[in-house]
Design a protein around this motif. Structure first.
Motif, short mmCIF file in Angstrom:
data_model
loop_
_atom_site.label_atom_id
_atom_site.label_comp_id
_atom_site.label_asym_id
_atom_site.label_seq_id
_atom_site.Cartn_x
_atom_site.Cartn_y
_atom_site.Cartn_z
N SER A 154 65.08 9.78 134.62
CA SER A 154 65.09 11.05 135.37
C SER A 154 64.58 12.19 134.47
CB SER A 154 66.52 11.36 135.85
OG SER A 154 67.39 11.47 134.74
N ALA A 155 63.83 13.06 135.10
CA ALA A 155 63.20 14.18 134.38
C ALA A 155 64.24 15.24 134.05
CB ALA A 155 62.10 14.78 135.25
N GLN A 174 63.01 1.04 127.25
CA GLN A 174 61.70 1.65 127.01
C GLN A 174 61.33 2.39 128.29
OE1 GLN A 174 58.63 -1.03 125.72
NE2 GLN A 174 57.02 0.49 126.00
N ALA A 175 61.16 3.69 128.18
CA ALA A 175 60.84 4.51 129.36
C ALA A 175 59.36 4.35 129.68
CB ALA A 175 61.17 5.97 129.09
N ILE A 176 59.09 3.94 130.91
CA ILE A 176 57.72 3.77 131.37
C ILE A 176 57.22 5.06 132.00
CG2 ILE A 176 56.24 2.50 132.98
CD1 ILE A 176 57.16 0.93 130.50
N SER A 177 58.14 5.76 132.69
CA SER A 177 57.77 7.04 133.29
C SER A 177 59.01 7.90 133.46
CB SER A 177 57.08 6.83 134.64
OG SER A 177 57.99 6.22 135.54
N VAL A 178 58.75 9.19 133.60
CA VAL A 178 59.80 10.15 133.85
C VAL A 178 59.57 10.67 135.26
CG1 VAL A 178 60.81 12.36 133.13
CG2 VAL A 178 59.93 10.76 131.41
N VAL A 179 60.61 10.57 136.12
CA VAL A 179 60.44 10.96 137.52
C VAL A 179 61.52 11.96 137.91
CG1 VAL A 179 59.39 8.76 138.18
CG2 VAL A 179 61.86 9.02 138.30
N THR A 235 62.46 3.53 134.44
CA THR A 235 62.02 4.89 134.73
C THR A 235 63.23 5.78 134.46
OG1 THR A 235 62.61 4.65 137.06
CG2 THR A 235 60.31 4.22 136.46
N ASN A 272 67.67 12.54 131.89
CA ASN A 272 67.61 11.53 130.83
C ASN A 272 68.53 10.33 131.12
OD1 ASN A 272 66.27 10.72 128.51
ND2 ASN A 272 67.85 11.49 127.15
#
Length: 188
Positions: free
Chosen positions: A185-186, A147-152, A183, A160
Protein backbone atom coordinates in the motif's frame (compact mmCIF):
# COMPACT_ATOMS: atom_id res chain seq x y z
CA UNK A 1 116.43 -22.34 65.55
CA UNK A 2 113.80 -21.77 63.00
CA UNK A 3 113.27 -18.68 61.09
CA UNK A 4 110.21 -16.49 61.67
CA UNK A 5 108.60 -17.39 58.31
CA UNK A 6 108.60 -21.09 59.05
CA UNK A 7 107.17 -20.49 62.47
CA UNK A 8 104.35 -18.45 60.89
CA UNK A 9 103.60 -21.35 58.56
CA UNK A 10 103.64 -23.79 61.42
CA UNK A 11 101.32 -21.60 63.45
CA UNK A 12 98.91 -21.36 60.48
CA UNK A 13 98.84 -25.14 60.29
CA UNK A 14 98.22 -25.43 63.94
CA UNK A 15 95.38 -22.91 63.77
CA UNK A 16 93.63 -25.00 61.10
CA UNK A 17 94.03 -22.74 58.08
CA UNK A 18 94.37 -24.76 54.89
CA UNK A 19 97.53 -24.79 52.90
CA UNK A 20 97.58 -23.68 49.25
CA UNK A 21 97.72 -27.31 48.20
CA UNK A 22 94.68 -28.10 50.31
CA UNK A 23 92.85 -25.10 48.85
CA UNK A 24 93.66 -26.27 45.33
CA UNK A 25 92.48 -29.81 46.10
CA UNK A 26 89.25 -28.48 47.66
CA UNK A 27 88.62 -26.24 44.66
CA UNK A 28 89.18 -29.18 42.27
CA UNK A 29 86.77 -31.32 44.30
CA UNK A 30 84.14 -28.54 44.26
CA UNK A 31 84.56 -28.14 40.50
CA UNK A 32 84.18 -31.92 40.01
CA UNK A 33 81.02 -31.91 42.15
CA UNK A 34 79.63 -28.92 40.24
CA UNK A 35 80.48 -30.58 36.91
CA UNK A 36 78.76 -33.82 37.99
CA UNK A 37 75.71 -31.86 39.16
CA UNK A 38 75.59 -29.89 35.89
CA UNK A 39 75.93 -33.10 33.87
CA UNK A 40 73.09 -34.69 35.88
CA UNK A 41 70.92 -31.61 35.36
CA UNK A 42 71.78 -31.62 31.64
CA UNK A 43 70.79 -35.29 31.34
CA UNK A 44 67.49 -34.61 33.17
CA UNK A 45 66.75 -31.62 30.90
CA UNK A 46 67.58 -33.65 27.80
CA UNK A 47 65.22 -36.43 28.94
CA UNK A 48 62.46 -33.86 29.64
CA UNK A 49 63.11 -32.27 26.22
CA UNK A 50 62.80 -35.65 24.51
CA UNK A 51 59.56 -36.33 26.42
CA UNK A 52 58.09 -32.94 25.46
CA UNK A 53 59.15 -33.40 21.83
CA UNK A 54 57.38 -36.78 21.80
CA UNK A 55 54.24 -35.23 23.34
CA UNK A 56 54.34 -32.44 20.75
CA UNK A 57 54.60 -34.92 17.87
CA UNK A 58 51.71 -36.96 19.25
CA UNK A 59 49.60 -33.82 19.68
CA UNK A 60 50.39 -32.77 16.10
CA UNK A 61 49.34 -36.21 14.86
CA UNK A 62 46.11 -36.00 16.88
CA UNK A 63 45.35 -32.57 15.39
CA UNK A 64 46.01 -33.82 11.87
CA UNK A 65 43.81 -36.88 12.45
CA UNK A 66 41.00 -34.73 13.87
CA UNK A 67 41.28 -32.34 10.92
CA UNK A 68 41.22 -35.25 8.48
CA UNK A 69 38.13 -36.76 10.18
CA UNK A 70 36.38 -33.37 10.16
CA UNK A 71 37.18 -32.90 6.46
CA UNK A 72 35.81 -36.38 5.72
CA UNK A 73 32.63 -35.63 7.66
CA UNK A 74 32.18 -32.31 5.86
CA UNK A 75 32.68 -34.00 2.50
CA UNK A 76 30.11 -36.67 3.37
CA UNK A 77 27.68 -34.05 4.70
CA UNK A 78 27.94 -32.07 1.47
CA UNK A 79 27.65 -35.18 -0.65
CA UNK A 80 24.57 -36.51 1.12
CA UNK A 81 22.99 -33.24 2.34
CA UNK A 82 19.99 -33.55 0.04
CA UNK A 83 19.52 -37.26 0.65
CA UNK A 84 16.79 -36.85 3.30
CA UNK A 85 15.11 -34.13 1.27
CA UNK A 86 15.16 -36.24 -1.90
CA UNK A 87 13.84 -39.23 0.04
CA UNK A 88 10.87 -37.18 1.28
CA UNK A 89 10.09 -36.14 -2.32
CA UNK A 90 9.93 -39.72 -3.64
CA UNK A 91 6.29 -40.30 -2.57
CA UNK A 92 5.34 -37.10 -4.43
CA UNK A 93 6.99 -38.47 -7.56
CA UNK A 94 5.21 -41.79 -7.08
CA UNK A 95 1.84 -40.00 -6.76
CA UNK A 96 2.43 -37.94 -9.90
CA UNK A 97 3.42 -41.03 -11.87
CA UNK A 98 0.40 -42.98 -10.58
CA UNK A 99 -1.90 -40.10 -11.56
CA UNK A 100 -0.42 -39.90 -15.05
CA UNK A 101 -0.80 -43.67 -15.51
CA UNK A 102 -4.59 -43.38 -15.32
CA UNK A 103 -5.65 -42.81 -18.93
CA UNK A 104 -9.40 -42.29 -18.47
CA UNK A 105 -9.32 -40.01 -15.40
CA UNK A 106 -12.11 -37.50 -15.04
CA UNK A 107 -11.28 -33.83 -14.36
CA UNK A 108 -12.53 -34.31 -10.78
CA UNK A 109 -10.18 -37.28 -10.26
CA UNK A 110 -7.27 -35.31 -11.74
CA UNK A 111 -8.04 -32.37 -9.44
CA UNK A 112 -8.32 -34.63 -6.36
CA UNK A 113 -5.05 -36.35 -7.28
CA UNK A 114 -3.30 -33.01 -7.84
CA UNK A 115 -4.55 -31.68 -4.49
CA UNK A 116 -3.41 -34.84 -2.67
CA UNK A 117 -0.01 -34.63 -4.38
CA UNK A 118 0.30 -30.94 -3.46
CA UNK A 119 -0.43 -31.83 0.19
CA UNK A 120 2.30 -34.48 0.04
CA UNK A 121 4.73 -31.97 -1.44
CA UNK A 122 3.94 -29.31 1.19
CA UNK A 123 4.34 -31.89 3.94
CA UNK A 124 7.70 -32.99 2.54
CA UNK A 125 8.86 -29.37 2.38
CA UNK A 126 7.75 -28.66 5.96
CA UNK A 127 9.52 -31.81 7.26
CA UNK A 128 12.68 -30.40 5.72
CA UNK A 129 12.20 -26.95 7.31
CA UNK A 130 11.10 -25.27 4.07
CA UNK A 131 8.34 -22.97 5.27
CA UNK A 132 5.93 -21.01 3.10
CA UNK A 133 5.90 -17.18 3.35
CA UNK A 134 2.48 -15.89 2.28
CA UNK A 135 1.64 -12.74 4.25
CA UNK A 136 -2.03 -11.90 4.69
CA UNK A 137 -3.38 -8.62 3.38
CA UNK A 138 -2.70 -5.84 5.88
CA UNK A 139 0.49 -7.44 7.21
CA UNK A 140 3.34 -4.97 7.74
CA UNK A 141 5.80 -5.11 4.83
CA UNK A 142 9.03 -6.90 5.89
CA UNK A 143 11.91 -6.29 3.45
CA UNK A 144 13.72 -9.31 4.90
CA UNK A 145 10.98 -11.71 3.76
CA UNK A 146 9.03 -9.77 1.14
CA UNK A 147 9.92 -8.17 -2.16
CA UNK A 148 7.66 -5.30 -3.20
CA UNK A 149 6.78 -5.49 -6.88
CA UNK A 150 4.60 -2.39 -6.87
CA UNK A 151 3.13 0.24 -4.61
CA UNK A 152 -0.62 0.74 -5.04
CA UNK A 153 -3.17 3.03 -3.42
CA UNK A 154 -5.19 1.08 -0.87
CA UNK A 155 -7.90 3.17 0.77
CA UNK A 156 -8.67 2.01 4.29
CA UNK A 157 -5.35 0.17 4.66
CA UNK A 158 -2.35 1.43 6.56
CA UNK A 159 0.62 2.59 4.47
CA UNK A 160 3.49 0.17 3.87
CA UNK A 161 1.41 -2.97 4.37
CA UNK A 162 0.87 -5.96 2.07
CA UNK A 163 -2.08 -5.57 -0.31
CA UNK A 164 -1.70 -8.88 -2.18
CA UNK A 165 0.73 -11.73 -2.71
CA UNK A 166 1.76 -12.34 -6.30
CA UNK A 167 4.06 -15.28 -5.51
CA UNK A 168 4.64 -17.08 -2.22
CA UNK A 169 8.07 -16.98 -0.68
CA UNK A 170 9.91 -19.68 1.25
CA UNK A 171 12.37 -19.89 4.11
CA UNK A 172 14.62 -22.79 4.98
CA UNK A 173 15.72 -23.04 8.59
CA UNK A 174 14.63 -19.43 9.11
CA UNK A 175 16.74 -18.21 6.19
CA UNK A 176 15.01 -16.71 3.17
CA UNK A 177 15.13 -19.09 0.24
CA UNK A 178 12.91 -16.90 -1.91
CA UNK A 179 11.14 -13.71 -0.80
CA UNK A 180 7.38 -13.41 -1.26
CA UNK A 181 6.52 -11.11 -4.19
CA UNK A 182 3.92 -8.63 -2.92
CA UNK A 183 2.17 -5.40 -3.73
CA UNK A 184 2.37 -2.79 -0.98
CA UNK A 185 0.00 0.00 0.00
CA UNK A 186 1.18 3.49 -0.91
CA UNK A 187 2.06 6.04 1.74
CA UNK A 188 -0.65 8.65 2.35
Amino acid sequence: MSDPQQSAQNSQMLQGEPSPEELEAAQAANEADALAAAQGELAALQAKNAELADQYLRAQADVQNARRRADDEITKARKFAVEAFAESLLPVTDSLEAGLAIKDATPEQIREGAEATLRQLKSALERNKVIEVAPAAGTKFDPHQHQAISVVPAPGQEPNTVVSVLQKGYTINERVLRPALVTVSAPK
